[in-house]
Design a protein around this motif. Structure first.
Motif, PDB file in Angstrom:
ATOM      1  N   ALA A  24      37.214  20.776  45.156  1.00 41.18           N
ATOM      2  CA  ALA A  24      36.668  21.716  44.176  1.00 41.18           C
ATOM      3  C   ALA A  24      37.482  21.742  42.888  1.00 41.18           C
ATOM      4  O   ALA A  24      37.014  22.233  41.873  1.00 41.18           O
ATOM      5  N   CYS A  25      38.696  21.227  42.906  1.00 46.14           N
ATOM      6  CA  CYS A  25      39.609  21.438  41.785  1.00 46.14           C
ATOM      7  C   CYS A  25      39.455  20.367  40.698  1.00 46.14           C
ATOM      8  O   CYS A  25      39.694  19.190  40.933  1.00 46.14           O
ATOM      9  N   PRO A  26      39.073  20.786  39.491  1.00 49.66           N
ATOM     10  CA  PRO A  26      38.887  19.814  38.409  1.00 49.66           C
ATOM     11  C   PRO A  26      40.161  19.051  38.048  1.00 49.66           C
ATOM     12  O   PRO A  26      40.115  17.849  37.811  1.00 49.66           O
ATOM     13  N   THR A  27      41.295  19.738  38.022  1.00 52.48           N
ATOM     14  CA  THR A  27      42.504  19.019  37.604  1.00 52.48           C
ATOM     15  C   THR A  27      42.982  18.059  38.684  1.00 52.48           C
ATOM     16  O   THR A  27      43.605  17.045  38.384  1.00 52.48           O
ATOM     17  N   SER A  37      46.916  20.162  42.200  1.00 51.97           N
ATOM     18  CA  SER A  37      45.862  20.715  43.062  1.00 51.97           C
ATOM     19  C   SER A  37      46.229  22.156  43.396  1.00 51.97           C
ATOM     20  O   SER A  37      47.379  22.554  43.243  1.00 51.97           O
ATOM     21  N   PRO A  38      45.265  22.937  43.851  1.00 54.27           N
ATOM     22  CA  PRO A  38      45.581  24.316  44.248  1.00 54.27           C
ATOM     23  C   PRO A  38      46.647  24.350  45.345  1.00 54.27           C
ATOM     24  O   PRO A  38      47.620  25.092  45.257  1.00 54.27           O
ATOM     25  N   ARG A  41      50.008  23.541  43.936  1.00 55.86           N
ATOM     26  CA  ARG A  41      50.551  24.612  43.093  1.00 55.86           C
ATOM     27  C   ARG A  41      51.048  25.775  43.941  1.00 55.86           C
ATOM     28  O   ARG A  41      52.118  26.329  43.687  1.00 55.86           O
ATOM     29  N   CYS A  65      46.965  24.278  35.134  1.00 48.50           N
ATOM     30  CA  CYS A  65      45.880  24.847  35.922  1.00 48.50           C
ATOM     31  C   CYS A  65      44.909  25.525  34.973  1.00 48.50           C
ATOM     32  O   CYS A  65      45.312  26.261  34.081  1.00 48.50           O
ATOM     33  N   LEU A  66      43.636  25.254  35.157  1.00 50.58           N
ATOM     34  CA  LEU A  66      42.623  25.834  34.280  1.00 50.58           C
ATOM     35  C   LEU A  66      42.406  27.322  34.557  1.00 50.58           C
ATOM     36  O   LEU A  66      41.833  28.029  33.738  1.00 50.58           O
ATOM     37  N   GLY A  67      42.813  27.758  35.724  1.00 53.48           N
ATOM     38  CA  GLY A  67      42.527  29.138  36.113  1.00 53.48           C
ATOM     39  C   GLY A  67      41.043  29.376  36.327  1.00 53.48           C
ATOM     40  O   GLY A  67      40.547  30.491  36.199  1.00 53.48           O
ATOM     41  N   CYS A  68      40.319  28.306  36.682  1.00 54.38           N
ATOM     42  CA  CYS A  68      38.858  28.424  36.795  1.00 54.38           C
ATOM     43  C   CYS A  68      38.431  29.126  38.078  1.00 54.38           C
ATOM     44  O   CYS A  68      37.316  29.608  38.189  1.00 54.38           O
ATOM     45  N   MET A  69      39.315  29.162  39.059  1.00 52.42           N
ATOM     46  CA  MET A  69      39.081  29.856  40.329  1.00 52.42           C
ATOM     47  C   MET A  69      38.063  29.183  41.246  1.00 52.42           C
ATOM     48  O   MET A  69      37.603  29.787  42.213  1.00 52.42           O
ATOM     49  N   ALA A  70      37.734  27.932  40.940  1.00 48.07           N
ATOM     50  CA  ALA A  70      36.820  27.220  41.843  1.00 48.07           C
ATOM     51  C   ALA A  70      37.440  27.114  43.229  1.00 48.07           C
ATOM     52  O   ALA A  70      36.747  27.170  44.244  1.00 48.07           O
ATOM     53  N   CYS A  71      38.762  26.981  43.270  1.00 49.09           N
ATOM     54  CA  CYS A  71      39.435  26.819  44.559  1.00 49.09           C
ATOM     55  C   CYS A  71      39.227  28.037  45.454  1.00 49.09           C
ATOM     56  O   CYS A  71      39.137  27.909  46.671  1.00 49.09           O
ATOM     57  N   TYR A  81      44.508  33.178  45.118  1.00 51.73           N
ATOM     58  CA  TYR A  81      45.128  32.245  44.185  1.00 51.73           C
ATOM     59  C   TYR A  81      45.294  32.854  42.792  1.00 51.73           C
ATOM     60  O   TYR A  81      46.300  32.617  42.119  1.00 51.73           O
TER      61      TYR A  81
HETATM   62  S1  SF4 Z   1      42.062  27.547  39.313  1.00 56.23           S
HETATM   63 FE1  SF4 Z   1      42.103  26.381  41.207  1.00 56.23          FE
HETATM   64  S2  SF4 Z   1      40.441  24.913  41.032  1.00 56.23           S
HETATM   65 FE2  SF4 Z   1      40.804  25.693  38.950  1.00 56.23          FE
HETATM   66  S3  SF4 Z   1      42.249  24.228  38.062  1.00 56.23           S
HETATM   67 FE3  SF4 Z   1      43.482  25.861  38.928  1.00 56.23          FE
HETATM   68  S4  SF4 Z   1      43.982  25.153  40.992  1.00 56.23           S
HETATM   69 FE4  SF4 Z   1      42.271  23.870  40.267  1.00 56.23          FE
END
Ligand code: SF4
Ligand SMILES: Cc1cc2nc3c(=O)[nH]c(=O)nc-3n(C[C@H](O)[C@H](O)[C@H](O)COP(=O)(O)OP(=O)(O)OC[C@H]3O[C@@H](n4cnc5c(N)ncnc54)[C@H](O)[C@@H]3O)c2cc1C
Ligand code: SF4
Lengths: 421, 467
Positions: A24-27, A37-38, A41, A65-71, A81
């Protein structure tokens, strides 16, 4: 160990290192390593707390980390997270000498209406002078890669038009609901027109709309950069501003702001008065799409003969958990063909100020997104957050596509919604 | 600086040798216990790089640990002696389906679930279905010989491999097996490598068997008042002439945990429930379902629930998938075992678990693939409580003893790795282990490929505590 780090450390124990968050993690996908990766991190935060790694060791992975919360949406054990990340950012923030530019940006610039209006006005001047069209050919580099964004900003209203806007919009007929509209700082400065569309849609849906004068920045960018004190201060100001009247809804049109505002209670200790007030505030915060669906007061009268795709805001999806309403509205627009993305939940790379401060990495994420967008063959890319909107405009420009990016509310206005009340 | 680092960097593209502290920590773990820092992580992009790295490793005597997605539950990819972690997950993904041959050729970095998705486009399926298939790589699955619920009817990974391309520990590329269903040319090196946990070769390509996707499936859930009756009902089902595609078991503690985690209305008052899935043509399913219902009634099942729709059925299987996270809420640290017994011995094994649980005063729950005797007893404890972890270590040892006494094995699918190495002799005897060790020595004379796995080192014991 600071309280923040201790708290984050305790939360890391919920992670069983199963790796379910990796896909799920874009980065993780673009940067191709477990470090980004989540799971990686979270482990680094743990290692720092245990003294095995230093704060500097986790700096790069955390900042990337994008902080997108997909993880968080795929984690089987519900690891918090977001909380781990914010606490880690706070630790980084404390260990760093914050630069003058950054502290100006966060302490004075973003929360200030005056400055934000100036940004809007400056952009207007910039566009009127024609400088925007040559910006990427200028011999010098602008700070924070701003040159990349020149030329994709929407047409700005003149300062006179900005000043004209009222703070209270009443209907001729009795209102069904009373709405407090949260204008947002970026939305209001850069996407002033979309805010006007939002107000119009609310009015036509049967609402009375108020723009409380004392509202301020939601504090999302501060919270996500580890500036918790400032985030609390801003939250308090907003809570108080919306207590001045009794609202049925507090409506925003920026997923990032919405996500922060529904999370206000977590900024305060449970049982305190502020916590209670934050709960009362947050329970009424809604995205514009939710409210339009709920009020069901619009009849779209004009065909919009176009193919569109929808790029949801990550925070709207994963934090606010608002997924269906925007799609539902789009499906109601006559003539409109909706082609959904294959991976709508994959971040576009905008992520607050990420596309400014981590520009190259942001562009790598954007490239993945644009591949998906191109596949849909959409004429318009619809979004629900200013950051995503700018990023999609940038993506379209980079790909040399014919398409356009629009805010959901502006697209809905194209379909001439008539009031059913 | 290590004397091998420079030559290593020279034989790879820039940026593919990671040595930052943050990187080293990020490859120091898997989904099991233990934390071991490598000295470098290399991310290979083609098989020739793998070969070069292994040659170099032999030259300098530095250990190399293959790694896929790091979801191993037995410590397989851990760099226990420092050295190099060989990240294979960044090899370009390749899935080539040959529908006419019913085979697929894949690169090891491919996620197993994606193979199945690709096969479905041709009305085919790749049968092995470990729960981690959407994350784990096929390379890891091959190395661990992974299995899933469908193993009951269709077998595990090894039953679906036709041929491999591998790099030997000394850095030579060879092919084993081939593309054909039948093949008896020489020793079956393919089957030797599958399940060898990355200790005999690095897999760089595999040709796998596909099969027609069954046209329909049916699910039923049966609740029992006694664990023993549930076990007997499983045996009766398996000897009835019907072979379900899945037959899963959850004890009461698991059911309660799932209901507290994400309520879907499972019967929390039942001592155990079993989930059955049948697959095949609609007509056959009707007959088979009636047969199983009759058995369950005869066994005095408490409830027999047949979902009305596919969504309802999916909900039940979702509940089964939630067991693992749900029980983690009982206590934070999960020691997940997969000792396996002959199917008829499941009730006895359950009794033994109960005794162990009481003796060591631990939270022990059980669920799993009851249809093939592969139960997952889980101990829920807290890593921060040293005394409890000590008791957990003793309990695990006793679980292994129980499984072996009942004619079973240490591991059904998670592998030996570091965690179960100390118990190998218990099951295989010293000569049995020695024969395996000799194979390892011939394949890997310098002991550079994934050392410290499968074979215990002198005095090695199960340790669940991170100092
Ligand atoms: S918030 Fe989670 S999914 Fe999004 S970039 Fe950061 S670690 Fe990856
Ligand atoms: C939540 C969860 C559920 C699970 N469910 C199941 C299940 O239902 N059934 C099951 O069988 N397992 C299950 N597992 C265990 C695990 O997913 C499997 O063992 C999987 O095969 C590991 O794959 P990986 O890509 O993560 O490999 P890794 O964990 O990275 O490595 C596993 C082993 O394979 C070796 N290896 C990896 N790639 C190669 C290669 N290309 N060549 C040679 N050796 C290699 C490594 O050295 C290591 O010894 C589960 C794990 C988790 C966390
Ligand atoms: S999915 Fe959750 S528990 Fe699993 S590794 Fe990611 S954060 Fe940890």
């Amino acid at each position: 160990m600071t309280d923040g780090l201790k708290h984050a450390y305790d939360l890391t124990f919920d992670c069983v290192q199963c790796g379910y968050c990796l896909p799920a993690c874009p980065t993780y996908e673009t940067m191709e390593s477990e470090t980004h990766s989540p799971r990686g991190r979270i482990n680094l935060v743990k290692m720092v707390a245990e003294g095995k790694a230093s704060v500097e060791d986790m700096e790069e992975p955390i900042e990337k980390c994008l902080g997108c919360m997909a993880c968080t949406s795929v984690c089987p054990t519900n690891v918090q997270y977001g909380s781990i990340l914010e606490n880690a950012k706070e630790v980084l923030d404390e260990s760093k000498q914050t630069g003058a530019v950054e502290s100006f940006l966060f302490d004075d610039f973003i929360p200030s209406r005056r400055w934000m209006d100036r940004l809007g006005v400056a952009t207007w001047l910039f566009q009127k002078s024609g400088a925007d069209r040559i910006a990427d050919r200028l011999p010098w580099k602008m700070p924070l890669h701003l040159e990349a964004f020149a030329g994709i900003l929407p047409e700005m209203p003149s300062p006179a038009k900005r000043n004209e806007r009222a703070t209270r919009y009443m209907r001729k007929r009795p209102a069904v609901k009373k709405v407090g509209f949260f204008t947002g700082c970026i939305m209001d400065s850069v996407f002033f027109g979309s805010n006007e569309s939002t107000i119009e849609l609310l009015l036509r849906s049967g609402a009375e709309v108020v723009l409380p004068e004392n509202q301020t920045c939601c504090g999302a960018l501060h919270a996500h950069s580890g500036k918790k004190e400032k985030a609390i201060e801003l939250a308090k100001q907003n809570i108080a501003a919306y207590e001045e009247e009794q609202f049925d809804y507090i409506v925003e049109n920026a997923g990032g702001c919405g996500a922060q505002m529904i999370d206000y209670p977590s900024l305060f200790e449970e049982g305190t008065e502020w916590h209670e007030r934050a709960v009362a505030f947050s329970s009424r915060v809604k995205d514009i799409s939710e409210v339009l669906v709920e009020m069901d007061g619009l009849a779209f009268s004009k065909e919009v003969d176009q193919t569109v795709t929808y790029q949801p805001s990550c925070h709207m999806t994963y934090v606010q958990k608002v997924v269906e309403p925007p799609l539902e509205l789009l499906r109601k627009v006559p003539g409109l063909q909706l082609e959904e993305l294959e991976r709508p939940g994959f971040c576009c790379g905008s992520a607050g100020v990420y596309n400014l401060v981590q520009h190259e990495d942001s562009m790598d994420v954007l490239d993945v997104k644009m591949e998906d967008v191109c596949r849909t063959g959409a004429d318009q890319v619809v979004t629900s957050n200013p950051g995503c909107l700018l990023q999609m405009k940038l993506g379209i420009k980079r790909e040399g596509m014919e398409s356009e990016a629009v805010h959901l509310v502006d697209l809905l206005m194209e379909a001439d919604p008539e009031s059913r009340y | 600086m290590n004397k091998w680092l420079k030559p290593l960097e020279d034989c790879l593209e820039k940026g593919r040798v990671l040595t930052e502290v943050a990187d080293l920590y990020s490859y120091s773990f898997d989904a099991s216990f233990g934390e071991h820092l490598p000295e470098a992580v290399v991310q290979v992009k083609d098989k020739y790089e793998v070969a070069r790295i292994l040659k170099l490793a032999n030259e300098y005597g530095v250990p190399v640990y293959p790694r896929g997605a790091g979801t191993c539950l037995s410590g397989g990819p851990l760099p226990v002696h420092g050295g190099i972690v060989l990240d294979l997950s960044k090899l370009p993904a390749r899935i080539e389906v040959r529908p006419d041959d019913l085979t697929v050729t894949v690169s090891p970095s491919v996620r197993t679930g994606d193979i199945n998705k690709e096969a479905e486009k041709y009305g085919l399926m790749y049968a092995p279905d470990p729960s981690s298939a959407h994350v784990a790589t096929i390379g890891g699955n091959l190395a661990e010989n992974s299995g899933g619920p469908r193993g009951l009817k269709y077998g595990v990974t090894k039953d679906h491999v036709l041929g491999l391309e591998v790099v030997t520990p000394e850095g030579e590329l060879i092919r084993t097996g081939g593309q054909t269903i039948k093949n008896v040319t020489g020793y079956d090196l393919t089957k030797l490598i599958v399940g060898s946990e990355g200790t005999l070769a690095v897999i760089v390509e595999a040709t796998l068997k596909l099969m027609p996707k069954p046209p329909a499936v049916r699910t039923m859930m049966v609740a029992f008042n006694e664990v023993r009756t549930a076990g007997e009902a499983i045996s009766r089902t398996l000897t009835s002439g019907v072979l379900p595609s899945k037959l899963e078991f959850m004890d009461q503690a698991c059911v309660v945990a799932v209901e507290q985690f994400q309520p879907i209305g499972l019967p929390v008052d039942a001592a155990a429930i079993i989930l059955v899935e049948l697959d095949g043509p609609e007509e056959a399913l009707r007959v088979e379902q009636e047969k199983i219902e009759a058995i369950m009634k005869d066994m005095k099942a408490k409830d027999i629930i047949i979902p009305e729709s596919d969504e309802e059925a999916a909900k039940l299987w979702h509940a089964r998938k939630q067991v693992s996270p749900a029980i983690a809420k009982i206590k934070p640290t999960k020691v997940s075992e997969d000792a396996t017994v002959p199917r008829s011995k499941i009730p006895d094994f359950m009794d033994r678990l109960q005794v162990i649980k009481e003796k060591y005063n631990l939270e022990v729950v059980a669920f799993g693939h009851a249809g093939d005797g592969n139960l997952h007893p889980n101990i829920l404890c807290d890593q921060r409580d040293a005394d409890e972890m000590k008791r957990a270590e003793l309990a695990v040892e006793e679980m292994f003893e129980a499984a072996i006494e009942l004619g079973g094995t240490l591991s059904g699918e998670h592998g030996i790795g570091t965690m179960k190495a100390p118990f190998m002799e218990m099951e295989l005897g010293d000569v049995g282990v020695d024969m395996m060790r000799r194979i390892k020595q011939v394949w890997d004379p310098n002991n550079i490929l994934n050392p410290g796995k499968i074979f215990a080192e002198k005095g090695q014991k199960l340790v669940l505590r991170n100092d």
